[in-house]
Design an enzyme around this catalytic site. Structure first.
Site, PDB file in Angstrom:
ATOM      1  N   ASP A 268       0.871  -1.176   0.000  1.00  0.00           N
ATOM      2  CA  ASP A 268       0.000   0.000   0.000  1.00  0.00           C
ATOM      3  C   ASP A 268       0.914   1.235   0.000  1.00  0.00           C
ATOM      4  O   ASP A 268       2.141   1.137   0.093  1.00  0.00           O
ATOM      5  CB  ASP A 268      -0.931  -0.021   1.223  1.00  0.00           C
ATOM      6  CG  ASP A 268      -2.134   0.896   1.054  1.00  0.00           C
ATOM      7  OD1 ASP A 268      -2.102   1.778   0.172  1.00  0.00           O
ATOM      8  OD2 ASP A 268      -3.113   0.750   1.814  1.00  0.00           O
TER       9      ASP A 268
HETATM   10  C1  NOJ Z   1      -3.958   4.049   0.632  1.00  0.00           C
HETATM   11  C2  NOJ Z   1      -5.144   3.158   0.786  1.00  0.00           C
HETATM   12  O1  NOJ Z   1      -5.023   2.394   1.971  1.00  0.00           O
HETATM   13  C3  NOJ Z   1      -5.349   2.211  -0.388  1.00  0.00           C
HETATM   14  O2  NOJ Z   1      -6.572   1.561  -0.235  1.00  0.00           O
HETATM   15  C4  NOJ Z   1      -5.299   2.950  -1.682  1.00  0.00           C
HETATM   16  O3  NOJ Z   1      -5.496   2.056  -2.760  1.00  0.00           O
HETATM   17  C5  NOJ Z   1      -3.964   3.643  -1.791  1.00  0.00           C
HETATM   18  N1  NOJ Z   1      -3.828   4.587  -0.701  1.00  0.00           N
HETATM   19  C6  NOJ Z   1      -3.778   4.327  -3.127  1.00  0.00           C
HETATM   20  O4  NOJ Z   1      -4.575   5.439  -3.236  1.00  0.00           O
END
Ligand code: NOJ
Length: 728
Positions: A268
């Site tokens: 992530d």
């Molecule tokens: C953080 C989030 O936890 C995740 O779900 C998301 O896909 C990413 N940012 C990218 O935006």
């Protein structure tokens, strides 16, 4: 039709493996390409950069970037893909974006979609989103969220499918299928246990026992993998002290070894870097090494793989074979998707693919079918005598909030607001609508209250749109309270005090509590964040053009202190007994939810009768069939979601007091009656022991059919034989 248009039309129709190559051919091409790449280029494939201040066009041009995120316009995507082609190997980029409930045509948020109890609708919503996005050159969505969320304080519950593992499984698989059919690669997130963040606090740790992890949290990911998900996103948070990006047992063990996942794992956002704050890596080098070796193939945004892996390899701390493996996985997905040689997106074609009238119509139907009528004291649908409506609430008049959090490229200006939807529908009936917001969406001041109260006093009925502006939902939007934010409660009191019937329409991503006011409102509709077409969808329901048919995919608590509160809880050795305080429960509140899981009213009523277990004895290979009669006992047509719950009353490990095992929606005319036959594979009655062994235990099972988790019509069946599969 130009060749490019013809290709786009074809690409939209075909699944991702449109390149029509055999897996062996793809593997050969990948090996050939890998053989020509330098170590730096291979590590570059492991890097996912983002639009924004850190964007490095020079790195893209040299072939040192595998993917980019947050580019969402055809010309921008074409520009960066052209840069990537300048690299020695000309490897196309993955272009990723969070596309959840839509790209430009926005459907209801994922949790709302679950309230339709219609996975086919979610599949279609995903396919439409994917077609719009892929026409703009986006080729990868960071969705669906497969996290099982059981705590409404957690803002991200809005991105999931509620508290039930069967629903989560079905909706996750449907979304993966839909996104893929529309041309996007998917990323199941957040692997695993993020939905269990303690206290409902975003990014906090999860503490989930091994049996519950396998029974509740893993199944949706498995169904997503089986549906063809190309990538999996490692969770930012830690499960039992192990952050998702270093959870080797989950990534290399469960995901790859046990489930045979062949795609790649992406961290992530900054997930590799955050290993230092988690306290499991001393520096960026260690964070990179640990994440890569645990099974993370691509580093989202932190840039640590690119910075540290060359030295780690030179020092012999990371084998080059592991970098090869990660690059191989990423390249294979790119080839399977047919990205090599894919024409750049064409802005004209992209603009023609968005906001199609049929997409809007589907978004409207989805919004209508996902709204849940929770309370109705005769106010709905509006009677012919209603000649004037006072519409209150800032969110009724702005097109942004109804799109919900993470609305990709949804444009507020393209939303049909609740105000407009209601005004248009009311106009056709000669009914007047007076709009007075009362306060802004945060409702911090009371200046506008007087005007709203005046409008209410002059109207036959008041529609009060209340809830959480979308900035108070989604990521980073955990709350300790489930009350109406700001001063909305006071506004509602003032409206109720006019003596006019007040219908509250909640626009929010979680259950909110009205407290004692609930007894004084004439109606309560959970509209969620209904998307682009939310206005007309709500108007159809309020005016009775259609009957509400959404059902709650979550238990609605009475008090925030009850959460997490789910219908499928494990039994206690001291089951609640009202006259014995030394039993399960609270001294100051009931243990029951305010509205149970699966609940929702219609404009008619349904009765259940004649439950028959067609398979009183079933082997583990068999299917259990239970038949029930559903009758529309009211005077209007309606759609009922018939539900089947099961309990295994005696097992090696406690089993939930009830588990949803099947459901079916039926549309019935007044007086019409229909038999519904539920089918449950006996193997679906199994569960995991704490050592990971999967068992289906022989013995008696209870079964109930009805319209929500309190279903009362009961039967029994027996499973003979049994099954035991050791964990690997
Ligand atoms: C953080 C989030 O936890 C995740 O779900 C998301 O896909 C990413 N940012 C990218 O935006």
């Amino acid at each position: 039709m130009s060749r490019r248009l013809a290709f786009l039309a074809l690409a939209a129709l075909l699944p991702l493996s449109a390149a029509a190559q055999t897996p062996a051919e793809i593997d050969r091409r990948v090996e050939d390409l890998l053989g020509r790449m330098t170590l730096e280029e291979k590590i570059g494939q492991l890097h996912l950069g983002s639009n924004g201040p850190g964007f490095r066009p020079d790195q893209v041009r040299r072939g040192f970037v595998g993917g980019l995120m947050n580019f969402n316009d055809a010309p921008d995507v074409a520009r960066v893909q052209a840069m990537a082609r300048e690299g020695r190997n000309g490897i196309p980029l993955l272009i990723g974006l969070d596309i959840l409930q839509g790209f430009r045509t926005i459907f209801p948020v994922p949790l709302a979609q679950a309230a339709s109890f219609d996975p086919a609708m979610a599949r279609e919503a995903a396919a439409i989103a994917a077609r719009e996005a892929s026409a703009a050159g986006v080729n990868w969505t960071f969705a669906p969220m497969a996290d099982l969320s059981r705590d409404p304080r957690w803002g991200r519950a809005v991105e999931g499918s509620g508290e039930d593992p069967l629903m989560n499984r079905l909706f996750t698989a449907a979304r993966v299928e839909g996104f893929r059919a529309g041309g996007l690669a998917t990323s199941l997130k957040h692997f695993v246990g993020y939905g269990g963040a303690i206290g409902g606090r975003d990014y906090d740790v999860s503490e989930i026992g091994p049996g519950d992890l396998r029974d509740l949290h893993l199944p949706a990911f498995k169904s997503g993998v089986e549906a063809g998900a190309e990538t999996v996103m490692a969770s930012l948070n830690a499960l039992d002290g192990v952050p998702g990006a270093v959870n080797e047992a989950m990534l290399n063990g469960v995901l790859r070894r046990d489930w045979g996942f062949r795609g790649f794992v992406v961290s992530d956002w900054d997930g590799v870097k955050e290993l230092m704050a988690h306290g499991v890596a001393a520096d960026g080098a260690e964070a990179s090494r640990r994440a890569l070796m645990a099974g993370v193939d691509m580093d989202m945004e932190s840039g640590l793989f690119v910075r540290h892996l060359p030295d780690e390899i030179a020092a012999g701390r990371v084998p080059v074979s592991r970098v090869d493996e990660a690059a191989r996985r990423i390249l294979r997905i790119k080839m399977e998707m047919g990205l090599f040689g894919r024409p750049d997106p064409d802005p004209v074609a992209a603009s023609r693919a968005i906001m199609l009238p049929e997409s809007r119509a589907k978004a409207r139907a989805a919004a209508r079918d996902s709204m849940v009528l929770l309370t109705n004291r005769g106010a709905l649908p509006f009677a012919p005598g209603v000649r004037s409506i006072a519409l209150v609430g800032a969110m009724a008049g702005n097109g942004a909030d109804q799109l919900g959090p993470h609305a990709a490229r949804g444009w507020p200006d393209e939303s049909v607001t609740i105000r407009r939807g209601l005004e248009e529908r009311a106009g056709r009936a000669g009914v007047r609508v007076a709009y007075a917001p009362g306060c802004d969406a945060e409702c911090r001041t009371t200046e506008g209250f007087a005007e709203a109260v005046r409008a209410a006093g002059e109207a036959d009925v008041v529609v009060a749109v209340m809830g959480e502006p979308r900035t108070q939902s989604g990521e980073g939007a955990s709350r300790v309270s489930l009350d109406l934010p700001g001063r909305q409660g006071e506004l509602l009191d003032a409206l109720i005090a006019t003596g006019k019937p007040v219908v509250v329409v909640l626009m929010t991503g979680r259950p909110l509590l009205l407290g004692p006011r609930l007894d004084r409102v004439a109606g309560l509709v959970m509209a969620w964040y209904p998307g682009t077409e939310g206005g007309p969808a709500l108007a159809e329901l309020l005016f009775g053009d259609a009957a509400p048919s959404g059902r709650l995919p979550v238990s609605w608590p009475r008090h925030v202190g009850q959460v997490p509160l789910t219908y499928n809880r494990l039994p206690s050795g001291r089951p609640s007994a009202p006259d014995n305080r030394f039993t399960l429960g609270y001294m100051d509140e009931s243990l029951e939810p305010l509205f149970p899981f699966g609940f929702g009213l219609s404009y008619t009523a349904f009765a259940y009768s004649d439950l028959t277990v067609l398979t009183p004895r079933a082997g583990v290979e068999d299917e259990i069939r239970v038949r029930v009669r559903v009758t529309n006992t009211g005077t209007r047509a309606g759609r009922e979601v018939a539900q089947l719950y099961v309990r295994d009353p005696v097992a090696t490990r406690s089993r939930p007091v009830r588990e949803l095992k099947a459901f079916e929606a039926v549309r019935l005319e007044p007086g019409e009656s229909r038999e519904v036959t539920f089918r449950v594979a006996a193997s679906d009655l199994g569960f995991h022991l704490t050592d990971g062994t999967f068992v289906v235990e022989p013995g008696a099972f209870q079964v109930w059919a009805g319209g929500d988790a309190r279903a009362a019509l009961e039967g029994r069946f027996e499973v003979v034989g049994g099954l035991r599969r050791a964990a690997r």
